[in-house]
Motif scaffolding. Structure first.
Motif, PDB file in Angstrom:
ATOM      1  N   LEU A   1      76.397 -18.660  72.339  1.00 12.34           N
ATOM      2  CA  LEU A   1      77.777 -18.653  72.816  1.00 12.34           C
ATOM      3  C   LEU A   1      77.992 -17.662  73.953  1.00 12.34           C
ATOM      4  N   GLY A   2      76.923 -16.985  74.369  1.00 15.80           N
ATOM      5  CA  GLY A   2      76.992 -16.128  75.542  1.00 15.80           C
ATOM      6  C   GLY A   2      77.139 -14.651  75.275  1.00 15.80           C
ATOM      7  N   LEU A   3      77.072 -14.230  74.000  1.00 13.25           N
ATOM      8  CA  LEU A   3      77.200 -12.809  73.691  1.00 13.25           C
ATOM      9  C   LEU A   3      75.911 -12.088  74.067  1.00 13.25           C
ATOM     10  N   SER A   4      76.014 -10.902  74.629  1.00 12.68           N
ATOM     11  CA  SER A   4      74.838 -10.160  75.084  1.00 12.68           C
ATOM     12  C   SER A   4      74.020  -9.644  73.914  1.00 12.68           C
ATOM     13  N   ASP A   5      72.731  -9.405  74.178  1.00 15.03           N
ATOM     14  CA  ASP A   5      71.856  -8.849  73.139  1.00 15.03           C
ATOM     15  C   ASP A   5      72.362  -7.490  72.668  1.00 15.03           C
ATOM     16  N   GLN A   6      72.888  -6.690  73.589  1.00 15.84           N
ATOM     17  CA  GLN A   6      73.402  -5.364  73.242  1.00 15.84           C
ATOM     18  C   GLN A   6      74.573  -5.468  72.273  1.00 15.84           C
ATOM     19  N   ALA A   7      75.451  -6.429  72.497  1.00 14.72           N
ATOM     20  CA  ALA A   7      76.596  -6.616  71.605  1.00 14.72           C
ATOM     21  C   ALA A   7      76.138  -7.135  70.248  1.00 14.72           C
ATOM     22  N   ILE A   8      75.216  -8.087  70.248  1.00 11.34           N
ATOM     23  CA  ILE A   8      74.728  -8.653  68.991  1.00 11.34           C
ATOM     24  C   ILE A   8      74.030  -7.591  68.155  1.00 11.34           C
ATOM     25  N   GLU A   9      73.379  -6.652  68.803  1.00 15.36           N
ATOM     26  CA  GLU A   9      72.675  -5.587  68.092  1.00 15.36           C
ATOM     27  C   GLU A   9      73.634  -4.741  67.262  1.00 15.36           C
ATOM     28  N   ARG A  10      74.903  -4.741  67.603  1.00 20.61           N
ATOM     29  CA  ARG A  10      75.889  -3.947  66.881  1.00 20.61           C
ATOM     30  C   ARG A  10      76.292  -4.573  65.551  1.00 20.61           C
ATOM     31  N   LEU A  11      75.946  -5.836  65.356  1.00 23.13           N
ATOM     32  CA  LEU A  11      76.393  -6.555  64.164  1.00 23.13           C
ATOM     33  C   LEU A  11      75.676  -6.061  62.910  1.00 23.13           C
ATOM     34  N   HIS A  12      76.450  -5.738  61.889  1.00 25.74           N
ATOM     35  CA  HIS A  12      75.894  -5.385  60.580  1.00 25.74           C
ATOM     36  C   HIS A  12      75.877  -6.642  59.723  1.00 25.74           C
ATOM     37  N   GLY A  13      74.695  -7.100  59.395  1.00 33.55           N
ATOM     38  CA  GLY A  13      74.547  -8.285  58.580  1.00 33.55           C
ATOM     39  C   GLY A  13      73.085  -8.431  58.168  1.00 33.55           C
ATOM     40  N   PRO A  14      72.770  -8.488  56.888  1.00 30.88           N
ATOM     41  CA  PRO A  14      73.707  -8.436  55.761  1.00 30.88           C
ATOM     42  C   PRO A  14      74.489  -7.111  55.723  1.00 30.88           C
ATOM     43  N   ILE A  15      75.712  -7.183  55.226  1.00 32.80           N
ATOM     44  CA  ILE A  15      76.562  -6.003  55.165  1.00 32.80           C
ATOM     45  C   ILE A  15      76.240  -5.168  53.927  1.00 32.80           C
ATOM     46  N   GLY A  16      76.555  -3.896  54.010  1.00 30.85           N
ATOM     47  CA  GLY A  16      76.501  -3.036  52.833  1.00 30.85           C
ATOM     48  C   GLY A  16      75.198  -2.299  52.641  1.00 30.85           C
ATOM     49  N   LEU A  17      75.276  -1.227  51.862  1.00 33.24           N
ATOM     50  CA  LEU A  17      74.085  -0.491  51.452  1.00 33.24           C
ATOM     51  C   LEU A  17      73.442  -1.183  50.263  1.00 33.24           C
ATOM     52  N   HIS A  18      72.163  -0.960  50.085  1.00 32.10           N
ATOM     53  CA  HIS A  18      71.412  -1.636  49.017  1.00 32.10           C
ATOM     54  C   HIS A  18      71.646  -0.916  47.690  1.00 32.10           C
ATOM     55  N   ILE A  19      72.521  -1.483  46.865  1.00 31.71           N
ATOM     56  CA  ILE A  19      72.772  -0.922  45.535  1.00 31.71           C
ATOM     57  C   ILE A  19      72.565  -1.998  44.463  1.00 31.71           C
ATOM     58  N   GLY A  20      71.924  -3.092  44.835  1.00 29.21           N
ATOM     59  CA  GLY A  20      71.720  -4.173  43.880  1.00 29.21           C
ATOM     60  C   GLY A  20      73.000  -4.901  43.543  1.00 29.21           C
ATOM     61  N   SER A  21      73.916  -4.984  44.480  1.00 31.91           N
ATOM     62  CA  SER A  21      75.232  -5.566  44.203  1.00 31.91           C
ATOM     63  C   SER A  21      75.169  -7.076  44.032  1.00 31.91           C
ATOM     64  N   HIS A  22      75.964  -7.583  43.078  1.00 27.84           N
ATOM     65  CA  HIS A  22      76.052  -9.028  42.825  1.00 27.84           C
ATOM     66  C   HIS A  22      77.513  -9.465  42.699  1.00 27.84           C
ATOM     67  N   THR A  23      78.322  -8.698  41.986  1.00 30.39           N
ATOM     68  CA  THR A  23      79.713  -9.090  41.768  1.00 30.39           C
ATOM     69  C   THR A  23      80.542  -8.746  43.006  1.00 30.39           C
ATOM     70  N   PRO A  24      81.720  -9.365  43.155  1.00 28.61           N
ATOM     71  CA  PRO A  24      82.582  -9.024  44.290  1.00 28.61           C
ATOM     72  C   PRO A  24      82.913  -7.536  44.366  1.00 28.61           C
ATOM     73  N   ALA A  25      83.172  -6.914  43.229  1.00 33.09           N
ATOM     74  CA  ALA A  25      83.503  -5.484  43.239  1.00 33.09           C
ATOM     75  C   ALA A  25      82.311  -4.652  43.713  1.00 33.09           C
ATOM     76  N   GLU A  26      81.109  -5.011  43.278  1.00 34.44           N
ATOM     77  CA  GLU A  26      79.913  -4.275  43.707  1.00 34.44           C
ATOM     78  C   GLU A  26      79.644  -4.474  45.188  1.00 34.44           C
ATOM     79  N   ILE A  27      79.845  -5.689  45.681  1.00 32.93           N
ATOM     80  CA  ILE A  27      79.654  -5.955  47.108  1.00 32.93           C
ATOM     81  C   ILE A  27      80.668  -5.164  47.925  1.00 32.93           C
ATOM     82  N   ALA A  28      81.910  -5.113  47.440  1.00 29.92           N
ATOM     83  CA  ALA A  28      82.936  -4.338  48.140  1.00 29.92           C
ATOM     84  C   ALA A  28      82.558  -2.857  48.190  1.00 29.92           C
ATOM     85  N   LEU A  29      82.055  -2.337  47.081  1.00 32.40           N
ATOM     86  CA  LEU A  29      81.623  -0.941  47.030  1.00 32.40           C
ATOM     87  C   LEU A  29      80.489  -0.693  48.016  1.00 32.40           C
TER      88      LEU A  29
END
Length: 327
Positions: free
Chosen positions: A274-302
């Motif tokens: 779609l034309g977004l620069s590599d520098q801009a794409i590098e800023r994207l956090h995905g998958p989101i979150g720190l690794h805490i073994g989250s599965h439920t919505p509340a854990e993912i939010a945390l």
């Protein structure tokens, strides 16, 4: 300002309107390792009931003792300074870390009109400075900015209230409700954009403010700055990617999108097409979150908010989710 401290002011207003005497304590200075940062508050009612915290330790017990043993006379000065932890023995007595010292204002709350006005402004998403004159006890409220910080010169305390960080959620589904509730407790103003009207029900009690329009318009309309985090949570690329195209070229300090490692890579490829620069794409956090073994919505939010807060506080992410793990 911490939402817990806003609850302190709500109690102060309720108690004063009921005719009860109230003393308000605010942390104004700290040295060494202190349990609470400047700005933290505690309110002490005339019968010894307290709300809030200034140390998380025995300082609270001593403040209550001051009330009961007469060290807070009704006819005393409107404001005075109290210091804890000057000596090693006193630090140990009051449960302060070794070398920790904190200074508090002890303020007798008179007319609670300023409390009501301050709370009203904060609920309207305004940032407010409260200037307390230590000699007279007079309080003046003034507009403030997101970059303002608490200042104290020995004569005047200028404390800042209201949300100075913002979180824009793209999507109003179940996960967003958990994220919104936790973010509010972390002093974020929560904004939500979701053009799907089916997901709006029940948000009245979630303390979030809806931004109208499509996601890309919302990113522009809120005037995204370096104190804004943006997270796409719909799982619908037609909505998420619209927001990301604009958000990744903005000043937002955090931009993330929900999805597995595989889907996150597909999203990056799509954004590039779609034309977004590599520098801009590098800023994207995905998958989101720190690794805490989250599965439920509340854990993912945390997990998500732990990552956002770490970046906000300038902490290196050492617990990021492994790339090989699916979300």
């Amino acid at each position: 300002m911490d939402s817990v401290d806003l609850n302190v002011l709500r109690s102060v207003l309720q108690w004063r309107r009921a005719g009860q005497r109230v003393v308000l304590y605010s942390v104004v200075q700290t040295w060494g390792t202190a349990p609470r940062a400047p700005g933290a508050m505690l309110a002490l009612r005339e019968d010894g009931v307290v709300i809030g915290s200034v140390s998380g330790g025995c300082v609270e017990d001593d403040l209550i003792a001051r009330l009961h043993d007469g060290r807070i006379p009704p006819d005393g000065p409107p404001v005075q300074l109290i210091t804890y932890g000057v000596t090693r023995e006193e630090a140990a007595r009051f449960g302060l870390p070794c070398g920790g010292t904190l200074r508090l204002t002890e303020e007798r709350v008179g007319d609670p009109a300023w409390v009501a006005e301050l709370l009203t402004r904060c609920e309207a998403h305004q940032i407010v400075a409260r200037e307390l004159n230590l000699a007279t006890g007079a309080v003046v409220l003034q507009p403030a900015s997101k970059t303002d910080a608490l200042t104290f010169d020995g004569k005047t305390l200028r404390a800042i209230y209201g949300p100075r960080w913002r979180l824009l959620l793209i999507g109003a589904g179940q996960l967003s409700r958990y994220v919104a509730e936790m973010a509010r407790l972390l002093d974020f103003e929560v904004l939500i954009c979701d053009p799907r009207t089916e997901f709006v029900y029940g948000w009245e009690e979630q303390h979030g403010r809806f931004v109208s329009g499509m996601p890309d318009e919302a990113v522009l309309n809120i005037q995204t700055d370096e104190r804004t985090a943006i997270v796409a949570l719909t799982h619908d690329p037609r909505l998420d990617d619209m927001a990301l195209l604009t958000a990744l070229d903005s000043k937002a300090f955090y931009v993330g999108a929900l999805g597995s490692r595989v889907n996150s890579q597909k999203r990056r490829n799509n954004l590039a097409q779609l034309g977004l620069s590599d520098q801009a794409i590098e800023r994207l956090h995905g998958p989101i979150g720190l690794h805490i073994g989250s599965h439920t919505p509340a854990e993912i939010a945390l997990s998500l908010l732990a990552e956002i807060v770490a970046i906000k506080n300038g902490i290196e992410l050492k617990q990021k989710r492994p790339l090989q793990e699916e979300v």
